[in-house]
Design an enzyme around this catalytic site. Structure first.
Site, PDB file in Angstrom:
ATOM      1  N   CYS A   1       0.826  -1.216   0.000  1.00 42.22           N
ATOM      2  CA  CYS A   1       0.000   0.000   0.000  1.00 42.22           C
ATOM      3  C   CYS A   1       0.857   1.262   0.000  1.00 42.22           C
ATOM      4  O   CYS A   1       0.445   2.298  -0.537  1.00 42.22           O
ATOM      5  CB  CYS A   1      -0.969   0.001   1.177  1.00 42.22           C
ATOM      6  SG  CYS A   1      -0.211  -0.300   2.788  1.00 42.22           S
TER       7      CYS A   1
ATOM      8  N   HIS B   1      -2.048   0.819   7.184  1.00 43.64           N
ATOM      9  CA  HIS B   1      -2.379   0.992   5.772  1.00 43.64           C
ATOM     10  C   HIS B   1      -2.062   2.422   5.329  1.00 43.64           C
ATOM     11  O   HIS B   1      -2.248   3.369   6.100  1.00 43.64           O
ATOM     12  CB  HIS B   1      -3.867   0.691   5.550  1.00 43.64           C
ATOM     13  CG  HIS B   1      -4.284   0.687   4.113  1.00 43.64           C
ATOM     14  ND1 HIS B   1      -3.763  -0.182   3.192  1.00 43.64           N
ATOM     15  CD2 HIS B   1      -5.180   1.467   3.440  1.00 43.64           C
ATOM     16  CE1 HIS B   1      -4.321   0.044   2.010  1.00 43.64           C
ATOM     17  NE2 HIS B   1      -5.175   1.050   2.122  1.00 43.64           N
TER      18      HIS B   1
END
Length: 248
Positions: A106, A181
């Protein structure tokens, strides 16, 4: 009738996650083709004007890393199910979106969103890895672009070296799930709107217009980030980096 959720993402490739470290991110984007005058810097406060004033302006993009709750994947699937699937990158598109199909990468997708959109795109060296990725994505579908990223050996080599850098020891197993994330915020050069870009989501999120004199580090963007922190019960395990040009 019960709502049908979008199936969980199935990955065919796994990367070791990047450390949330401006030096690591800067070194990686320079190697991939971003001009060396651009760099990532930590945003030390969301509220203190004095600390915010230390950041060079304009801010071209913000990359936020945040803790993911146990039900995060389910929430993303629910959110994705609300949108029609759109796999096209039309020429008039206001923002370039990259779908994440490499697990634990990510941070890489946040970088792609940061440097391939807004004014930052102007600082890509012609025919560099990132410039080629951007040019190909402009005339390809989201799915085609995702597959091309998986098969990009130059990108993978540069990323693999960057993932071993930083102050913390990188995970040995790239398939090991992580509890953080990365997402990105950019300002479109087409319509002046602020966008939230997350490769796990089906599409970009239009957060509305930003005054022409303001950059990505606007009150609108900071309010969104403050809201995300509030939703986590004030959990301060967030980190924010800004893409800037210190020499301007």
């Amino acid at each position: 009738m019960a709502e049908t959720l979008v199936p969980s993402q199935v990955y065919r490739k796994y990367f070791v996650p990047l450390e949330s470290n401006p030096e690591v991110f800067t070194e990686l984007v320079h190697r991939l083709g971003v001009h060396e005058s651009l760099e990532f810097e930590d945003v030390l406060s969301l509220d203190d004007p004095d600390l915010l004033s230390f950041l060079p302006r304009p801010v071209y993009a913000l990359i936020l890393v945040f803790p993911t709750a146990v039900d995060y994947d389910e929430k993303i699937r629910e959110d994705n199910s609300k949108y029609e699937k759109d796999d096209s990158h039309e020429a008039e598109s206001t923002v370039l979106y990259f779908k994440q199909t490499i697990n634990n990468a990510c941070g890489l997708y946040a970088i792609l969103h940061a440097v391939c959109n807004g004014e930052a795109r102007l600082w890509l060296a012609p025919n560099s890895t990132l410039d080629n990725i951007r040019q190909n994505a402009l005339c390809s579908s989201v799915e085609e672009t995702a597959l091309a990223l998986e098969d990009n050996e130059e990108l993978e080599r540069a990323y693999a070296e960057a993932s071993q850098q930083g102050d913390t020891e990188a995970p040995v197993d790239p398939e090991q799930e992580v509890d953080h994330h990365y997402i990105c915020f950019v300002k479109s050069h087409k319509n002046g709107h602020l966008y939230q870009l997350d490769g796990d989501r089906r599409q970009s999120i239009d957060l509305g217009p930003v005054p022409i004199i303001e950059d990505v580090l606007s009150d609108r963007c900071l309010d969104v980030i403050r809201g995300m922190i509030a939703d986590e019960g004030g959990n301060m395990n967030f980190s924010l980096m800004a893409l800037v040009h210190p020499g301007l």
